[in-house]
Design a protein around this motif. Structure first.
Motif, short mmCIF file in Angstrom:
data_model
loop_
_atom_site.label_atom_id
_atom_site.label_comp_id
_atom_site.label_asym_id
_atom_site.label_seq_id
_atom_site.Cartn_x
_atom_site.Cartn_y
_atom_site.Cartn_z
N GLY A 46 10.55 -3.29 3.33
CA GLY A 46 11.19 -1.99 3.57
C GLY A 46 10.21 -0.88 3.85
O GLY A 46 9.20 -1.08 4.54
N GLY A 47 10.51 0.27 3.28
CA GLY A 47 9.75 1.48 3.57
C GLY A 47 8.29 1.42 3.19
O GLY A 47 7.46 2.11 3.79
N GLY A 48 7.98 0.65 2.17
CA GLY A 48 6.59 0.48 1.81
C GLY A 48 5.98 1.61 1.02
O GLY A 48 4.77 1.87 1.12
N ASN A 66 5.46 1.62 -2.16
CA ASN A 66 4.48 0.99 -3.06
C ASN A 66 3.20 0.63 -2.31
O ASN A 66 2.09 0.86 -2.80
CB ASN A 66 5.09 -0.25 -3.70
N ALA A 71 5.59 -6.32 -2.94
CA ALA A 71 5.96 -4.93 -3.26
C ALA A 71 7.22 -4.58 -2.48
O ALA A 71 7.16 -4.01 -1.39
CB ALA A 71 4.82 -3.98 -2.91
N GLY A 72 8.36 -4.98 -3.05
CA GLY A 72 9.61 -4.75 -2.34
C GLY A 72 9.86 -5.82 -1.29
O GLY A 72 10.53 -5.56 -0.29
N LEU A 98 11.78 -8.97 -0.22
CA LEU A 98 13.09 -9.44 -0.67
C LEU A 98 13.32 -10.92 -0.40
O LEU A 98 14.41 -11.34 -0.02
CB LEU A 98 14.19 -8.59 -0.01
N THR A 146 6.47 -6.46 -8.12
CA THR A 146 7.01 -5.31 -8.84
C THR A 146 8.52 -5.29 -8.66
O THR A 146 9.03 -5.45 -7.56
CB THR A 146 6.35 -3.99 -8.38
N HIS A 147 9.20 -5.08 -9.79
CA HIS A 147 10.67 -5.11 -9.79
C HIS A 147 11.19 -3.85 -10.47
O HIS A 147 10.64 -3.41 -11.48
CB HIS A 147 11.17 -6.36 -10.53
N ASN A 148 12.29 -3.33 -9.92
CA ASN A 148 12.77 -2.04 -10.41
C ASN A 148 13.80 -2.14 -11.54
O ASN A 148 14.81 -1.45 -11.53
CB ASN A 148 13.32 -1.21 -9.25
N LYS A 170 11.30 4.50 -8.90
CA LYS A 170 10.26 4.21 -7.92
C LYS A 170 8.99 5.04 -8.15
O LYS A 170 7.88 4.57 -7.92
CB LYS A 170 10.79 4.43 -6.50
N GLU A 224 7.32 3.36 -10.99
CA GLU A 224 6.92 2.01 -10.54
C GLU A 224 5.65 2.05 -9.71
O GLU A 224 4.75 1.22 -9.87
CB GLU A 224 8.08 1.43 -9.73
C1 GRF Z 1 10.88 -1.23 -5.16
O1 GRF Z 1 11.55 -0.36 -6.03
C2 GRF Z 1 11.03 -2.65 -5.61
O2 GRF Z 1 11.07 -2.81 -6.99
C3 GRF Z 1 12.34 -3.02 -4.99
O3 GRF Z 1 12.31 -2.43 -3.73
C4 GRF Z 1 11.53 -1.24 -3.79
C5 GRF Z 1 10.54 -1.28 -2.67
O4 GRF Z 1 10.28 -0.01 -2.21
N1 GRF Z 1 12.54 -4.45 -4.96
P1 GRF Z 1 9.16 0.28 -1.12
O5 GRF Z 1 9.47 -0.55 0.10
O6 GRF Z 1 7.83 -0.05 -1.72
O7 GRF Z 1 9.29 1.75 -0.84
#
Ligand code: GRF
Length: 206
Positions: free
Chosen positions: A13-15, A17, A90-91, A93, A111-113, A174, A177
């Motif tokens: 996703g957006g990245g 992290n 890091a996100g 899926l 990493t898990h939210n 986030k 996190e």
């Molecule tokens: C994080 O909160 C992670 O735990 C979850 O998706 C998010 C990823 O965000 N599985 P990002 O892509 O790093 O903005």
């Protein structure tokens, strides 16, 4: 000075992290560099961020392969080519298959939210909110073959507020996190870590 640890980061996703890690890596004292970013889909903001900074990227979509096993093998080969010291999911899926897990035993972290073992899976914050918990958070753990089941390296908490929506809670998690990820990866690359049964421990500076 010793070489910075090589990080391969996986995203979907957006990245944000990933962006936090890339920012931390600008300081040589942090002890790490992002050498590869892998996405499982097109259009990930994180891939664009990495490209802008000259970091190699790859996109491996499951549907481009004959089987999930072939995708897993291609992911393992792609990651191996970057010779990472640590693989950071890091996100990302997707679950890893045997080829990836065997290639990087004990050196893939995710990493898990949510505060595992509560609320595994991709709807952690929504599940926490719907359950009515008062404390939410994030967990960094060593990946194993299960879904969000590996040994826990670090956890952080945030309050659940009465007027929270899924979006506001997700965003509060986030922020915490990201800070946890940056701090913990830094400790791991500079000082190391160990796993003993169900427990994981970060080495600290002597
Ligand atoms: C994080 O909160 C992670 O735990 C979850 O998706 C998010 C990823 O965000 N599985 P990002 O892509 O790093 O903005």
């Amino acid at each position: 000075m010793t070489q910075p640890a090589r990080l391969a980061v996986l995203i979907s996703g957006g990245g944000s992290n990933l962006a936090a890690l890339m920012e931390a890596c600008k300081d040589p004292a942090y002890g790490a560099e992002v050498v590869l970013v892998v996405a499982d889909r097109d259009g990930c903001g994180g891939s664009t961020l990495a490209e802008e900074q000259g970091i190699p990227t790859a996109t491996l979509k499951v549907r481009d392969y004959d089987s999930r096993e072939a995708w897993d093998q291609a992911l393992a080969d792609t990651l191996k080519s970057a010779q990472p010291d640590l693989v950071v999911s890091a996100g990302f899926l997707k679950m890893f298959g045997p080829a990836v897990l065997r290639s990087f035993p004990g050196t893939i972290i995710n990493t898990h939210n949510s505060l595992l073992p509560a609320f595994p899976g991709i709807h952690g914050p929504a599940d926490a909110l719907n359950h009515g918990v008062k404390i939410a958070g994030a967990t960094l753990f060593v990946v194993d073959e299960g879904m969000d089941t590996g040994q826990i390296l670090a956890q952080c908490t945030v309050p659940v507020l009465d007027d929270d929506t899924e979006e506001t809670l997700l965003e509060r998690i986030k922020v915490a996190e990201r800070a946890q990820l940056v701090e913990t990866v830094g400790i791991m690359v500079r000082h190391g870590w160990r796993v003993e049964g169900r427990r994981a421990f970060l080495n600290r500076a002597q």
